[in-house]
Design a protein around this motif. Structure first.
Motif, PDB file in Angstrom:
ATOM      1  N   LEU A  33       0.964  -1.135  -0.281  1.00 30.09           N
ATOM      2  CA  LEU A  33       0.076  -0.129   0.097  1.00 30.09           C
ATOM      3  C   LEU A  33       0.795   1.180   0.284  1.00 30.09           C
ATOM      4  O   LEU A  33       1.915   1.903   0.542  1.00 30.09           O
ATOM      5  N   GLY A  34       0.396   1.965  -1.048  1.00 31.65           N
ATOM      6  CA  GLY A  34       1.674   3.300  -1.022  1.00 31.65           C
ATOM      7  C   GLY A  34       2.330   2.864  -2.201  1.00 31.65           C
ATOM      8  O   GLY A  34       3.293   4.255  -2.073  1.00 31.65           O
ATOM      9  N   TRP A  35       2.848   1.909  -2.293  1.00 30.16           N
ATOM     10  CA  TRP A  35       4.510   2.018  -3.326  1.00 30.16           C
ATOM     11  C   TRP A  35       3.923   1.344  -4.614  1.00 30.16           C
ATOM     12  O   TRP A  35       4.618   0.538  -5.590  1.00 30.16           O
ATOM     13  N   GLU A  36       2.689   1.516  -5.111  1.00 35.57           N
ATOM     14  CA  GLU A  36       1.951   0.287  -6.026  1.00 35.57           C
ATOM     15  C   GLU A  36       2.415   1.667  -7.204  1.00 35.57           C
ATOM     16  O   GLU A  36       2.396   0.626  -9.330  1.00 35.57           O
ATOM     17  N   ILE A  54       5.130   9.702 -12.113  1.00 35.42           N
ATOM     18  CA  ILE A  54       4.833  10.674 -11.443  1.00 35.42           C
ATOM     19  C   ILE A  54       4.207  11.506 -11.605  1.00 35.42           C
ATOM     20  O   ILE A  54       3.203  12.254 -11.696  1.00 35.42           O
ATOM     21  N   ALA A  55       3.331  10.356 -13.340  1.00 36.07           N
ATOM     22  CA  ALA A  55       1.721  11.467 -12.908  1.00 36.07           C
ATOM     23  C   ALA A  55       1.003  10.186 -13.504  1.00 36.07           C
ATOM     24  O   ALA A  55       1.708   9.071 -13.926  1.00 36.07           O
ATOM     25  N   PRO A  56      -0.740  10.337 -13.537  1.00 34.31           N
ATOM     26  CA  PRO A  56      -1.418   8.517 -14.297  1.00 34.31           C
ATOM     27  C   PRO A  56      -0.591   8.300 -15.376  1.00 34.31           C
ATOM     28  O   PRO A  56      -0.839   6.417 -15.393  1.00 34.31           O
ATOM     29  N   ASP A  57       0.062   8.838 -16.305  1.00 39.08           N
ATOM     30  CA  ASP A  57       0.595   8.067 -17.601  1.00 39.08           C
ATOM     31  C   ASP A  57       1.752   8.761 -17.894  1.00 39.08           C
ATOM     32  O   ASP A  57       2.129   8.236 -18.581  1.00 39.08           O
ATOM     33  N   LEU A  58       2.990   8.783 -16.927  1.00 39.32           N
ATOM     34  CA  LEU A  58       3.716   8.852 -17.007  1.00 39.32           C
ATOM     35  C   LEU A  58       4.933   8.192 -15.704  1.00 39.32           C
ATOM     36  O   LEU A  58       4.899   8.329 -14.891  1.00 39.32           O
ATOM     37  N   VAL A  59       5.645   7.733 -16.875  1.00 38.32           N
ATOM     38  CA  VAL A  59       7.221   6.763 -15.825  1.00 38.32           C
ATOM     39  C   VAL A  59       8.127   7.701 -16.037  1.00 38.32           C
ATOM     40  O   VAL A  59       8.628   7.668 -16.926  1.00 38.32           O
ATOM     41  N   ASP A  88       4.923 -11.084  -7.580  1.00 36.46           N
ATOM     42  CA  ASP A  88       4.822 -12.055  -7.816  1.00 36.46           C
ATOM     43  C   ASP A  88       3.758 -12.732  -8.503  1.00 36.46           C
ATOM     44  O   ASP A  88       2.613 -13.586  -8.331  1.00 36.46           O
ATOM     45  N   GLY A  89       3.761 -12.257  -9.464  1.00 36.88           N
ATOM     46  CA  GLY A  89       2.843 -12.371 -11.107  1.00 36.88           C
ATOM     47  C   GLY A  89       1.662 -11.144 -11.156  1.00 36.88           C
ATOM     48  O   GLY A  89       0.829 -11.729 -11.832  1.00 36.88           O
ATOM     49  N   LYS A  90       1.152 -10.908 -10.201  1.00 38.55           N
ATOM     50  CA  LYS A  90       0.281  -9.912  -9.892  1.00 38.55           C
ATOM     51  C   LYS A  90       0.927  -8.432 -10.287  1.00 38.55           C
ATOM     52  O   LYS A  90       1.661  -8.005  -8.836  1.00 38.55           O
ATOM     53  N   SER A  91       0.274  -7.707 -10.532  1.00 32.80           N
ATOM     54  CA  SER A  91       0.151  -6.550 -10.605  1.00 32.80           C
ATOM     55  C   SER A  91      -1.124  -5.031 -10.755  1.00 32.80           C
ATOM     56  O   SER A  91      -2.485  -6.479 -11.132  1.00 32.80           O
ATOM     57  N   VAL A  92      -1.272  -4.711 -10.534  1.00 31.27           N
ATOM     58  CA  VAL A  92      -2.055  -3.646 -10.078  1.00 31.27           C
ATOM     59  C   VAL A  92      -2.641  -3.225 -11.079  1.00 31.27           C
ATOM     60  O   VAL A  92      -4.439  -2.618 -11.554  1.00 31.27           O
ATOM     61  N   ALA A  93      -1.959  -2.856 -12.521  1.00 33.79           N
ATOM     62  CA  ALA A  93      -2.043  -2.392 -14.057  1.00 33.79           C
ATOM     63  C   ALA A  93      -0.878  -2.699 -14.392  1.00 33.79           C
ATOM     64  O   ALA A  93       0.246  -2.485 -14.234  1.00 33.79           O
ATOM     65  N   LEU A 132      -5.793   6.833 -10.168  1.00 38.18           N
ATOM     66  CA  LEU A 132      -5.009   6.454  -8.804  1.00 38.18           C
ATOM     67  C   LEU A 132      -5.656   5.833  -7.435  1.00 38.18           C
ATOM     68  O   LEU A 132      -5.092   6.073  -6.792  1.00 38.18           O
ATOM     69  N   SER A 133      -7.114   5.648  -8.034  1.00 36.47           N
ATOM     70  CA  SER A 133      -7.242   4.785  -7.360  1.00 36.47           C
ATOM     71  C   SER A 133      -6.595   3.034  -6.898  1.00 36.47           C
ATOM     72  O   SER A 133      -6.313   2.792  -5.937  1.00 36.47           O
TER      73      SER A 133
END
Length: 269
Positions: A33-36, A54-59, A88-93, A132-133
């Protein structure tokens, strides 16, 4: 040209037997939590780096993670995948990278040097924003670091399936556009954010470009960021692909489209 082995000699007088904090693997959702916003940046099937939203669409990542070593050009759209909060194989997005801006002075096959580290930064635009969620982007840090303590969260060799976070490491050297720190850096950690605390939230101080060891102590190198990131954002805006034209279908018996938009004739409305 100042090579990094010259910088090692500068660090030997300041590096002491600092006890390295134990790195922690973030696998449970509570730990994550907070590191996604930290994600693994997969480079096709040839390897990976670490990137940070650093933004929803910028890495934000290192330039040497964004350029093809053979031609020195940015990877084509779709070749890179950002996997936010991978554990472990699962990402939030998972998102494809569709646009890359690397510092114009960075040369991918140049020898590692202070000059190269200073500009080893790239910014990537994703095909879709990550809500952001799901992942809250990190802001950039500007100014002094209280206590000179920083943290790093990254993927790396032997720990590629989950974020490993080192809670506390130290800044060893910070001048002339360079930042040196004793965080535990390994292959795959390239592009990861060096984070400094600002109130309750961590902020990005630098990006990992290179690493070595000095008197048995790991030493990582990064760069000062604020001016560079602003420049890269401007490049992305300038080179952004034009919006695709769309055709709206009119409703039968109506002068309005189903979206409520009106057609405008060539002679005016």
């Amino acid at each position: 040209m100042i090579r990094l082995f010259v910088l090692f000699s500068l660090l030997l007088s300041t590096t002491s037997a600092h006890a390295q904090a134990i790195s922690r693997r973030l696998t449970d959702r509570e730990d994550l939590l907070g590191w996604e916003a930290v994600g693994r940046l997969d480079i096709g099937e040839s390897g990976f780096c670490t990137g940070t939203l650093i933004a929803p669409d910028l890495v934000l990542t290192a330039a040497h993670c964004a350029l093809d070593r053979e031609g020195g050009r940015p990877f084509a759209a779709g070749e890179l995948t950002f996997r936010a909060g991978l554990s472990d194989g699962k990402s939030v997005a998972d998102r494809k990278v569709i646009q890359i801006a690397a510092h114009p002075k960075f040369v991918v096959n140049a020898p590692v040097s202070a000059e190269r580290v200073r500009v080893d930064v790239a910014l990537m635009r994703l095909d879709q924003p990550i809500p952001l969620s799901l992942a809250n982007p990190f802001a950039l840090h500007n100014g002094n670091v209280s206590g000179a303590e920083v943290s790093v969260a990254s993927y790396g060799r032997g720990r590629s399936e989950a974020i490993t976070r080192q809670r506390s490491c130290r800044i060893l050297f910070r001048q002339q556009g360079l930042v040196a720190f004793d965080c535990d850096i390994t292959f795959g950690s390239s592009g990861s954010a060096i984070l400094a605390k600002s109130g309750p939230r961590w902020q990005i101080l630098s990006v990992v470009s290179a690493g070595a060891r000095a008197r048995g102590t790991p030493v990582g190198y990064g760069m000062e960021l604020p001016g560079i990131v602003s420049q890269l954002k401007a490049i992305l805006r300038k080179d952004a692909p034009p919006p695709k034209a769309t055709i709206r279908r009119l409703q039968v018996g109506s002068d309005k489209s189903s979206s409520g938009a009106k057609f405008i004739s060539s002679g005016g409305s």
